[in-house]
Design a protein around this motif. Structure first.
Motif, PDB file in Angstrom:
ATOM      1  N   PHE A 139       0.848  -1.193   0.000  1.00  0.00           N
ATOM      2  CA  PHE A 139       0.000   0.000   0.000  1.00  0.00           C
ATOM      3  C   PHE A 139       0.886   1.246   0.000  1.00  0.00           C
ATOM      4  CE2 PHE A 139      -2.304  -3.453   2.002  1.00  0.00           C
ATOM      5  CZ  PHE A 139      -3.482  -3.464   1.249  1.00  0.00           C
ATOM      6  N   ASP A 140       1.120   1.787  -1.181  1.00  0.00           N
ATOM      7  CA  ASP A 140       2.058   2.896  -1.330  1.00  0.00           C
ATOM      8  C   ASP A 140       1.368   4.246  -1.487  1.00  0.00           C
ATOM      9  OD1 ASP A 140       1.052   2.009  -3.762  1.00  0.00           O
ATOM     10  OD2 ASP A 140       2.904   2.343  -4.877  1.00  0.00           O
ATOM     11  N   VAL A 141       0.062   4.279  -1.339  1.00  0.00           N
ATOM     12  CA  VAL A 141      -0.684   5.539  -1.330  1.00  0.00           C
ATOM     13  C   VAL A 141      -1.152   5.783   0.100  1.00  0.00           C
ATOM     14  CG1 VAL A 141      -2.688   6.794  -2.198  1.00  0.00           C
ATOM     15  CG2 VAL A 141      -1.414   5.271  -3.727  1.00  0.00           C
ATOM     16  N   VAL A 142      -0.520   6.717   0.777  1.00  0.00           N
ATOM     17  CA  VAL A 142      -0.827   7.029   2.173  1.00  0.00           C
ATOM     18  C   VAL A 142      -0.847   8.549   2.291  1.00  0.00           C
ATOM     19  CG1 VAL A 142      -0.124   6.764   4.575  1.00  0.00           C
ATOM     20  CG2 VAL A 142       0.332   4.924   2.940  1.00  0.00           C
ATOM     21  N   HIS A 143      -2.034   9.112   2.559  1.00  0.00           N
ATOM     22  CA  HIS A 143      -2.200  10.567   2.499  1.00  0.00           C
ATOM     23  C   HIS A 143      -2.974  11.058   3.724  1.00  0.00           C
ATOM     24  CE1 HIS A 143      -2.420  14.424   0.388  1.00  0.00           C
ATOM     25  NE2 HIS A 143      -3.688  14.492   0.743  1.00  0.00           N
ATOM     26  N   PRO A 144      -2.367  11.939   4.547  1.00  0.00           N
ATOM     27  CA  PRO A 144      -3.051  12.431   5.749  1.00  0.00           C
ATOM     28  C   PRO A 144      -4.037  13.553   5.435  1.00  0.00           C
ATOM     29  CG  PRO A 144      -0.888  13.423   5.611  1.00  0.00           C
ATOM     30  CD  PRO A 144      -0.992  12.459   4.452  1.00  0.00           C
ATOM     31  N   PHE A 145      -5.058  13.650   6.254  1.00  0.00           N
ATOM     32  CA  PHE A 145      -5.993  14.769   6.171  1.00  0.00           C
ATOM     33  C   PHE A 145      -6.658  14.943   7.526  1.00  0.00           C
ATOM     34  CE2 PHE A 145      -8.459  11.028   5.130  1.00  0.00           C
ATOM     35  CZ  PHE A 145      -9.727  11.237   5.651  1.00  0.00           C
ATOM     36  N   THR A 146      -7.425  16.005   7.655  1.00  0.00           N
ATOM     37  CA  THR A 146      -8.092  16.313   8.911  1.00  0.00           C
ATOM     38  C   THR A 146      -9.548  15.855   8.847  1.00  0.00           C
ATOM     39  OG1 THR A 146      -6.657  18.234   9.208  1.00  0.00           O
ATOM     40  CG2 THR A 146      -8.654  18.157  10.547  1.00  0.00           C
ATOM     41  N   VAL A 147      -9.957  15.061   9.810  1.00  0.00           N
ATOM     42  CA  VAL A 147     -11.310  14.516   9.821  1.00  0.00           C
ATOM     43  C   VAL A 147     -12.354  15.626   9.733  1.00  0.00           C
ATOM     44  CG1 VAL A 147     -13.036  13.359  11.268  1.00  0.00           C
ATOM     45  CG2 VAL A 147     -10.745  12.388  11.035  1.00  0.00           C
ATOM     46  N   GLN A 148     -12.158  16.697  10.500  1.00  0.00           N
ATOM     47  CA  GLN A 148     -13.174  17.745  10.568  1.00  0.00           C
ATOM     48  C   GLN A 148     -13.385  18.428   9.221  1.00  0.00           C
ATOM     49  OE1 GLN A 148     -10.961  17.083  12.854  1.00  0.00           O
ATOM     50  NE2 GLN A 148     -12.113  16.814  14.756  1.00  0.00           N
ATOM     51  N   LEU A 149     -12.323  18.552   8.435  1.00  0.00           N
ATOM     52  CA  LEU A 149     -12.473  19.162   7.112  1.00  0.00           C
ATOM     53  C   LEU A 149     -13.298  18.266   6.191  1.00  0.00           C
ATOM     54  CD1 LEU A 149      -8.876  20.581   6.541  1.00  0.00           C
ATOM     55  CD2 LEU A 149     -10.926  21.833   7.212  1.00  0.00           C
ATOM     56  N   PHE A 150     -13.132  16.958   6.336  1.00  0.00           N
ATOM     57  CA  PHE A 150     -13.938  16.025   5.551  1.00  0.00           C
ATOM     58  C   PHE A 150     -15.381  16.019   6.037  1.00  0.00           C
ATOM     59  CE2 PHE A 150     -15.780  11.723   5.308  1.00  0.00           C
ATOM     60  CZ  PHE A 150     -15.870  11.591   3.939  1.00  0.00           C
ATOM     61  N   ASN A 151     -15.568  15.963   7.341  1.00  0.00           N
ATOM     62  CA  ASN A 151     -16.924  15.896   7.898  1.00  0.00           C
ATOM     63  C   ASN A 151     -17.750  17.119   7.546  1.00  0.00           C
ATOM     64  OD1 ASN A 151     -16.379  13.416   9.004  1.00  0.00           O
ATOM     65  ND2 ASN A 151     -16.223  14.143  11.121  1.00  0.00           N
ATOM     66  N   ALA A 152     -17.105  18.270   7.457  1.00  0.00           N
ATOM     67  CA  ALA A 152     -17.815  19.505   7.160  1.00  0.00           C
ATOM     68  C   ALA A 152     -18.467  19.473   5.779  1.00  0.00           C
ATOM     69  CB  ALA A 152     -16.865  20.696   7.258  1.00  0.00           C
ATOM     70  N   GLU A 153     -17.971  18.595   4.904  1.00  0.00           N
ATOM     71  CA  GLU A 153     -18.488  18.502   3.540  1.00  0.00           C
ATOM     72  C   GLU A 153     -19.214  17.185   3.291  1.00  0.00           C
ATOM     73  OE1 GLU A 153     -18.313  20.962   1.404  1.00  0.00           O
ATOM     74  OE2 GLU A 153     -17.069  22.259   2.663  1.00  0.00           O
ATOM     75  N   SER A 154     -19.548  16.461   4.366  1.00  0.00           N
ATOM     76  CA  SER A 154     -20.136  15.136   4.208  1.00  0.00           C
ATOM     77  C   SER A 154     -21.434  15.011   4.997  1.00  0.00           C
ATOM     78  CB  SER A 154     -19.148  14.064   4.700  1.00  0.00           C
ATOM     79  OG  SER A 154     -17.924  14.164   4.007  1.00  0.00           O
ATOM     80  N   PRO A 155     -22.366  14.179   4.526  1.00  0.00           N
ATOM     81  CA  PRO A 155     -23.598  13.936   5.283  1.00  0.00           C
ATOM     82  C   PRO A 155     -23.267  13.351   6.651  1.00  0.00           C
ATOM     83  CG  PRO A 155     -23.731  12.994   3.066  1.00  0.00           C
ATOM     84  CD  PRO A 155     -22.319  13.416   3.265  1.00  0.00           C
ATOM     85  N   HIS A 156     -24.117  13.623   7.622  1.00  0.00           N
ATOM     86  CA  HIS A 156     -23.855  13.192   8.988  1.00  0.00           C
ATOM     87  C   HIS A 156     -23.642  11.686   9.073  1.00  0.00           C
ATOM     88  CE1 HIS A 156     -24.060  13.020  13.355  1.00  0.00           C
ATOM     89  NE2 HIS A 156     -24.962  12.067  13.243  1.00  0.00           N
ATOM     90  N   GLU A 157     -24.437  10.904   8.330  1.00  0.00           N
ATOM     91  CA  GLU A 157     -24.368   9.447   8.440  1.00  0.00           C
ATOM     92  C   GLU A 157     -23.084   8.871   7.841  1.00  0.00           C
ATOM     93  OE1 GLU A 157     -26.990  10.474   4.831  1.00  0.00           O
ATOM     94  OE2 GLU A 157     -26.637  11.193   6.886  1.00  0.00           O
ATOM     95  N   HIS A 158     -22.350   9.681   7.090  1.00  0.00           N
ATOM     96  CA  HIS A 158     -21.123   9.198   6.463  1.00  0.00           C
ATOM     97  C   HIS A 158     -19.876   9.844   7.053  1.00  0.00           C
ATOM     98  CE1 HIS A 158     -23.651   8.187   2.634  1.00  0.00           C
ATOM     99  NE2 HIS A 158     -23.804   7.297   3.597  1.00  0.00           N
ATOM    100  N   GLN A 159     -20.009  10.533   8.165  1.00  0.00           N
ATOM    101  CA  GLN A 159     -18.867  11.219   8.745  1.00  0.00           C
ATOM    102  C   GLN A 159     -17.956  10.245   9.495  1.00  0.00           C
ATOM    103  OE1 GLN A 159     -20.182  14.606  11.029  1.00  0.00           O
ATOM    104  NE2 GLN A 159     -21.047  15.636   9.242  1.00  0.00           N
ATOM    105  N   LEU A 160     -16.721  10.667   9.662  1.00  0.00           N
ATOM    106  CA  LEU A 160     -15.715   9.882  10.360  1.00  0.00           C
ATOM    107  C   LEU A 160     -15.667  10.284  11.831  1.00  0.00           C
ATOM    108  CD1 LEU A 160     -12.894  10.155   7.669  1.00  0.00           C
ATOM    109  CD2 LEU A 160     -14.257   8.117   8.180  1.00  0.00           C
ATOM    110  N   PRO A 161     -15.217   9.395  12.707  1.00  0.00           N
ATOM    111  CA  PRO A 161     -15.145   9.721  14.138  1.00  0.00           C
ATOM    112  C   PRO A 161     -14.088  10.784  14.416  1.00  0.00           C
ATOM    113  CG  PRO A 161     -14.086   7.615  13.713  1.00  0.00           C
ATOM    114  CD  PRO A 161     -14.769   8.008  12.438  1.00  0.00           C
TER     115      PRO A 161
END
Length: 292
Positions: free
Chosen positions: A29-51
């Protein structure tokens, strides 16, 4: 899955990310990319958000692979009959190896941090048998899980995290180096502060001059029933994916077997690939023997 391990108190996020990358790369697995959960959750439906683990800024990592996954996966199949008998051997391989790699990476950082903390404590606080333990939680979401409480929109993750460009025309993602020749496998949300990522710069379309041609190819594919039956029309999907090949280094393209299995999930393809692998191993062993 959620797991609890000794916490790498005060450990640097960079060290954790490095450990995650090293562990994952050893199994393809050579694709490893960090991001911030809150930035993703802000653009995602509640039922699909990350912890978020009740943090204001939580680390997450999107995990995928280029064509480098194929060799270790086929080698594992050749050595593990139980894996070969799984309903979907690749999904099983992904779950087992990713879970193990994340656990080992977090454990490694925990151990390093614990040792450093012990050295910094006054001797009186390091009495025999005394151990201070806390927990770090992490949760894995896999791209092949579609249950409402386990689903994660991987295409959305790739887009919002700045990992790849997502085309609403072809529903394919394009990576800056691998082009279209990579796959998204999992997301790991970790109870750890995220690096300073105030925003995720979404990537522009890498091949704007191909959008019109891609739209035509997509309409033709839809008319054939390609959305309803991926396996039957896998060659058409492969041709659509290959539109950007002129801009991608050929070394990143999937092999014929990897490409066919990517779309068909045929165990006949896997059996063929395993036989090729075993023949190559035998040839290598014979060559090594003659060189002695």
């Amino acid at each position: 899955m959620a797991s609890h391990l000794p916490s790498p108190s005060g450990a640097c996020q960079a060290a954790l990310l490095l450990a995650v990358r090293e562990q994952l790369q050893t199994v393809g697995f050579d694709v490893v990319h960090p991001f911030t959960v809150q930035l993703f959750n802000a653009e995602s439906p509640h039922e699909h958000q990350l912890p978020t683990f009740d943090r204001s800024s939580t680390l997450a990592v999107v995990i995928g692979n280029s064509n480098r996954l194929w060799t270790p996966f086929i080698a594992a199949l050749a050595e593990d009959s139980h894996l070969a008998r799984a309903d979907n051997p690749l999904d099983s391989y992904v779950e087992q190896r990713v879970a193990s790699a994340i656990r080992q990476a977090v454990t490694q950082c925990c151990s390093t941090a614990a040792a450093a903390n012990a050295l910094l404590k006054p001797p009186a606080l390091n009495s025999p048998g005394q151990q201070q333990r806390c927990t770090v939680a992490y949760e894995l979401r896999f791209s092949h899980h579609t249950e409402p409480d386990r689903f994660v929109n991987m295409l959305r993750v790739a887009q919002l995290s700045g990992l790849a460009y997502y085309s609403t025309t072809t529903h394919l993602c394009t990576h800056p180096f691998f082009g279209p020749w990579f796959a998204l496998r999992a997301v790991a949300a970790i109870d750890c502060g995220a690096p300073v990522l105030d925003s995720c710069s979404q990537l522009p379309c890498p091949y704007p001059e191909l959008e019109q041609q891609a739209a035509v190819e997509m309409r033709n594919l839809e008319a054939k029933g390609g959305l309803a039956n991926w396996q039957q029309h896998w060659r058409d999907w492969a041709e659509l994916r290959a539109l950007g090949d002129r801009y991608t280094d050929p070394k990143y393209c999937y092999s014929d077997d990897q490409l066919e299995y990517h779309y068909t999930k045929s165990k006949e393809v896997l059996a063929r690939a395993v036989n090729k692998y075993r023949e190559q191993q035998l040839q290598q062993q014979t060559y090594n023997h003659h060189q002695q």
